[in-house]
Design a protein around this motif. Sequence first.
Motif, PDB file in Angstrom:
ATOM      1  N   GLY A   1       0.809  -1.211   0.000  1.00 12.52           N
ATOM      2  CA  GLY A   1       0.000   0.000   0.000  1.00 12.52           C
ATOM      3  C   GLY A   1       0.840   1.259   0.000  1.00 12.52           C
ATOM      4  O   GLY A   1       0.590   2.202  -0.768  1.00 12.52           O
ATOM      5  N   VAL A   2       1.871   1.300   0.837  1.00 13.23           N
ATOM      6  CA  VAL A   2       2.721   2.486   0.935  1.00 13.23           C
ATOM      7  C   VAL A   2       3.533   2.676  -0.342  1.00 13.23           C
ATOM      8  O   VAL A   2       3.729   3.815  -0.800  1.00 13.23           O
ATOM      9  CB  VAL A   2       3.629   2.400   2.179  1.00 13.23           C
ATOM     10  CG1 VAL A   2       4.730   3.459   2.144  1.00 13.23           C
ATOM     11  CG2 VAL A   2       2.796   2.560   3.444  1.00 13.23           C
ATOM     12  N   GLU A   3       4.005   1.597  -0.953  1.00  8.94           N
ATOM     13  CA  GLU A   3       4.758   1.728  -2.202  1.00  8.94           C
ATOM     14  C   GLU A   3       3.900   2.318  -3.312  1.00  8.94           C
ATOM     15  O   GLU A   3       4.337   3.233  -4.032  1.00  8.94           O
ATOM     16  CB  GLU A   3       5.316   0.367  -2.628  1.00  8.94           C
ATOM     17  CG  GLU A   3       6.498  -0.085  -1.789  1.00  8.94           C
ATOM     18  CD  GLU A   3       7.062  -1.437  -2.188  1.00  8.94           C
ATOM     19  OE1 GLU A   3       8.007  -1.901  -1.521  1.00  8.94           O
ATOM     20  OE2 GLU A   3       6.557  -2.038  -3.160  1.00  8.94           O
ATOM     21  N   PHE A   4       2.678   1.819  -3.473  1.00  6.17           N
ATOM     22  CA  PHE A   4       1.818   2.371  -4.519  1.00  6.17           C
ATOM     23  C   PHE A   4       1.386   3.805  -4.206  1.00  6.17           C
ATOM     24  O   PHE A   4       1.285   4.642  -5.103  1.00  6.17           O
ATOM     25  CB  PHE A   4       0.600   1.474  -4.756  1.00  6.17           C
ATOM     26  CG  PHE A   4       0.881   0.325  -5.679  1.00  6.17           C
ATOM     27  CD1 PHE A   4       1.296   0.546  -6.985  1.00  6.17           C
ATOM     28  CD2 PHE A   4       0.756  -0.976  -5.238  1.00  6.17           C
ATOM     29  CE1 PHE A   4       1.573  -0.511  -7.844  1.00  6.17           C
ATOM     30  CE2 PHE A   4       1.031  -2.039  -6.082  1.00  6.17           C
ATOM     31  CZ  PHE A   4       1.437  -1.805  -7.387  1.00  6.17           C
ATOM     32  N   ALA A   5       1.158   4.089  -2.931  1.00  2.00           N
ATOM     33  CA  ALA A   5       0.825   5.466  -2.543  1.00  2.00           C
ATOM     34  C   ALA A   5       1.980   6.397  -2.908  1.00  2.00           C
ATOM     35  O   ALA A   5       1.769   7.499  -3.435  1.00  2.00           O
ATOM     36  CB  ALA A   5       0.548   5.526  -1.048  1.00  2.00           C
TER      37      ALA A   5
ATOM     38  N   SER B   1       9.417   2.666  -0.865  1.00  2.00           N
ATOM     39  CA  SER B   1       8.748   3.944  -1.039  1.00  2.00           C
ATOM     40  C   SER B   1       9.787   5.061  -1.045  1.00  2.00           C
ATOM     41  O   SER B   1      10.990   4.824  -1.038  1.00  2.00           O
ATOM     42  CB  SER B   1       7.754   4.147   0.106  1.00  2.00           C
ATOM     43  OG  SER B   1       8.400   3.898   1.352  1.00  2.00           O
ATOM     44  N   ARG B   2       9.318   6.300  -1.029  1.00  2.00           N
ATOM     45  CA  ARG B   2      10.217   7.446  -0.835  1.00  2.00           C
ATOM     46  C   ARG B   2       9.773   8.175   0.415  1.00  2.00           C
ATOM     47  O   ARG B   2       8.735   8.797   0.396  1.00  2.00           O
ATOM     48  CB  ARG B   2      10.165   8.381  -2.053  1.00  2.00           C
ATOM     49  CG  ARG B   2      11.209   9.505  -1.994  1.00  2.00           C
ATOM     50  CD  ARG B   2      11.170  10.361  -3.232  1.00  2.00           C
ATOM     51  NE  ARG B   2       9.915  11.067  -3.390  1.00  2.00           N
ATOM     52  CZ  ARG B   2       9.605  12.208  -2.765  1.00  2.00           C
ATOM     53  NH1 ARG B   2      10.463  12.764  -1.928  1.00  2.00           N
ATOM     54  NH2 ARG B   2       8.431  12.775  -2.977  1.00  2.00           N
ATOM     55  N   PRO B   3      10.535   8.110   1.539  1.00  2.00           N
ATOM     56  CA  PRO B   3      11.802   7.400   1.707  1.00  2.00           C
ATOM     57  C   PRO B   3      11.593   5.892   1.868  1.00  2.00           C
ATOM     58  O   PRO B   3      10.483   5.432   2.107  1.00  2.00           O
ATOM     59  CB  PRO B   3      12.354   8.016   2.994  1.00  2.00           C
ATOM     60  CG  PRO B   3      11.139   8.393   3.783  1.00  2.00           C
ATOM     61  CD  PRO B   3      10.133   8.847   2.765  1.00  2.00           C
ATOM     62  N   GLN B   4      12.703   5.151   1.741  1.00  2.00           N
ATOM     63  CA  GLN B   4      12.661   3.708   1.895  1.00  2.00           C
ATOM     64  C   GLN B   4      12.665   3.313   3.375  1.00  2.00           C
ATOM     65  O   GLN B   4      13.080   4.088   4.236  1.00  2.00           O
ATOM     66  CB  GLN B   4      13.879   3.069   1.221  1.00  2.00           C
ATOM     67  CG  GLN B   4      13.925   3.242  -0.283  1.00  2.00           C
ATOM     68  CD  GLN B   4      15.154   2.609  -0.908  1.00  2.00           C
ATOM     69  OE1 GLN B   4      15.951   1.952  -0.229  1.00  2.00           O
ATOM     70  NE2 GLN B   4      15.326   2.798  -2.208  1.00  2.00           N
ATOM     71  N   VAL B   5      12.200   2.092   3.620  1.00  3.43           N
ATOM     72  CA  VAL B   5      12.191   1.524   4.978  1.00  3.43           C
ATOM     73  C   VAL B   5      12.792   0.130   4.916  1.00  3.43           C
ATOM     74  O   VAL B   5      12.524  -0.630   3.975  1.00  3.43           O
ATOM     75  CB  VAL B   5      10.749   1.451   5.538  1.00  3.43           C
ATOM     76  CG1 VAL B   5      10.726   0.732   6.888  1.00  3.43           C
ATOM     77  CG2 VAL B   5      10.136   2.833   5.660  1.00  3.43           C
ATOM     78  N   ALA B   6      13.621  -0.215   5.901  1.00  2.80           N
ATOM     79  CA  ALA B   6      14.198  -1.560   5.951  1.00  2.80           C
ATOM     80  C   ALA B   6      14.429  -1.959   7.403  1.00  2.80           C
ATOM     81  O   ALA B   6      14.742  -1.109   8.249  1.00  2.80           O
ATOM     82  CB  ALA B   6      15.512  -1.614   5.174  1.00  2.80           C
ATOM     83  N   SER B   7      14.280  -3.241   7.690  1.00  5.78           N
ATOM     84  CA  SER B   7      14.448  -3.702   9.069  1.00  5.78           C
ATOM     85  C   SER B   7      14.767  -5.179   9.118  1.00  5.78           C
ATOM     86  O   SER B   7      14.512  -5.923   8.170  1.00  5.78           O
ATOM     87  CB  SER B   7      13.170  -3.428   9.877  1.00  5.78           C
ATOM     88  OG  SER B   7      12.072  -4.126   9.318  1.00  5.78           O
ATOM     89  N   VAL B   8      15.324  -5.598  10.256  1.00  2.00           N
ATOM     90  CA  VAL B   8      15.542  -7.014  10.530  1.00  2.00           C
ATOM     91  C   VAL B   8      15.497  -7.207  12.042  1.00  2.00           C
ATOM     92  O   VAL B   8      15.903  -6.321  12.800  1.00  2.00           O
ATOM     93  CB  VAL B   8      16.889  -7.513   9.960  1.00  2.00           C
ATOM     94  CG1 VAL B   8      18.076  -6.860  10.645  1.00  2.00           C
ATOM     95  CG2 VAL B   8      16.994  -9.035  10.038  1.00  2.00           C
ATOM     96  N   GLY B   9      14.986  -8.345  12.481  1.00  2.00           N
ATOM     97  CA  GLY B   9      14.963  -8.642  13.912  1.00  2.00           C
ATOM     98  C   GLY B   9      13.829  -7.948  14.656  1.00  2.00           C
ATOM     99  O   GLY B   9      12.821  -7.554  14.075  1.00  2.00           O
TER     100      GLY B   9
END
Length: 464
Positions: free
Chosen positions: A184-188, A351-359
């Motif tokens: 959803g956030v990517e298409f938004a 998205s803009r900005p990007q999000v990334a996570s682990v753990g």
Amino acid sequence: MADTYDLVILGSGPGGYVAAIRASQLGLKVAIVERERLGGICLNWGCIPTKALLRTSEIYHYMQNAESYGLKADNVGFDLAKVVDRSRKVAGQLNAGVKGLMKKNKVTVVEGVGTVTAKGKLSVKQGDKTVELEAKNIIVATGARARDLPFAKADGKTIWTYRHAMVPTEMPTKLLVIGSGAIGVEFASFYNDMGADVTIVEMLPRILPVEDEEVSAFMNKALTKQGIKLLTGTGLEGLAPSGGGVTAKIKHKDGKVVEETFSHAIVAIGIVPNTENIGLEALGVETDRGHIKTDGYGRTNVDGIWAIGDVTGAPWLAHKASHEGIIAVEKIAGGSPHQMDKANIPGCTYSRPQVASVGMTEAKAKEAGYELKVGKFPFIGNGKAIALGEAEGFVKTVFDAKTGELLGAHMVGAEVTELIQGYVVARQLETTEAELMETVFAHPTLSEMMHESVLGAYGRSIHY
């Protein structure tokens, strides 16, 4: 007479085709059954073509803001048909690449609709013809499809799933995105950058609800600043085509239901596993809400039947499916692979900005009873980020205060989907803060923020 193999894989997405290649490398005779296009949803209708669209919107954003880089770009515009065509060509190129990999690795590709008819037996319908296959082991890798709203099925005209949103024939003017997960956030983000007036509706209290709360809060501010309207803690009571557009009944936090008209709506409320009508019920394969239950190696409760990827449940990610495929095949071939550890699977939102996570998020780590040391470093403190003109965002690291174990890492900002792998490797190697602190990071790079965040957790940050 049935064609006989050591392994037959039902589905050729990033789980299925990767499993097929690894099986071939291990000396197994392999067939893969696919009803549509090699590469599955991810390659043809998901991960890859979506990123092509997002790259276009990113460049369009930069062109519109060329002046901030000392450049001139007048009368900036776009051709929607060409934008879509580029995305489809990218998908087509990779589809051809998978075909080449199947041929190179001597994997038999059987086109058609496959059904498991008994232990070790599949029937593949190819129009009026049926092909019978036999194998000691079968891997189910049939993926998933977009979940429809119970009161409004996607029609491809004004109510879209991700598949429709990837091949628009017209640009939405006023777009409603239902659901604020990664899709959803990517298409938004894409449609907002391309000029649409975008509203996101999310039932939960915050957007990107699986991410760390600080990341969600940052994204809320960033997307709002970009002009996206965010309605959290908000339900959807109705959605129906109306006057060439779509009318939504939106239930706000105060309980008030308001009707609003949009040109289009994208439904991004999750997925449904493709486990129906492939013969699993008759064999007694156990499922949980449609998802196939497996152990850490991909085994089901029925001997010889394995399952990988989206059909086995969250996280619904291509790289998780691929790794599950490798583990399952190595186990089938008599190896001793490690069981799947979902805690080390990174999640990315492009998205803009990007999000990334682990753990673990900070909240989850506290919930689990850990005593924590938390580090956080802002993009504004990084020279490369400032030089790029991308000084918004942060890197956050969560450590066990007693052992130094990296419990989780969370990032938001430019190119963090590329940076996160450093922390994934660190977790896989069971690295502590000591090794991370002693690692030399190149300068000037965005990755220096990863170092600074670790240092910050222990009161040693240099540049902040």
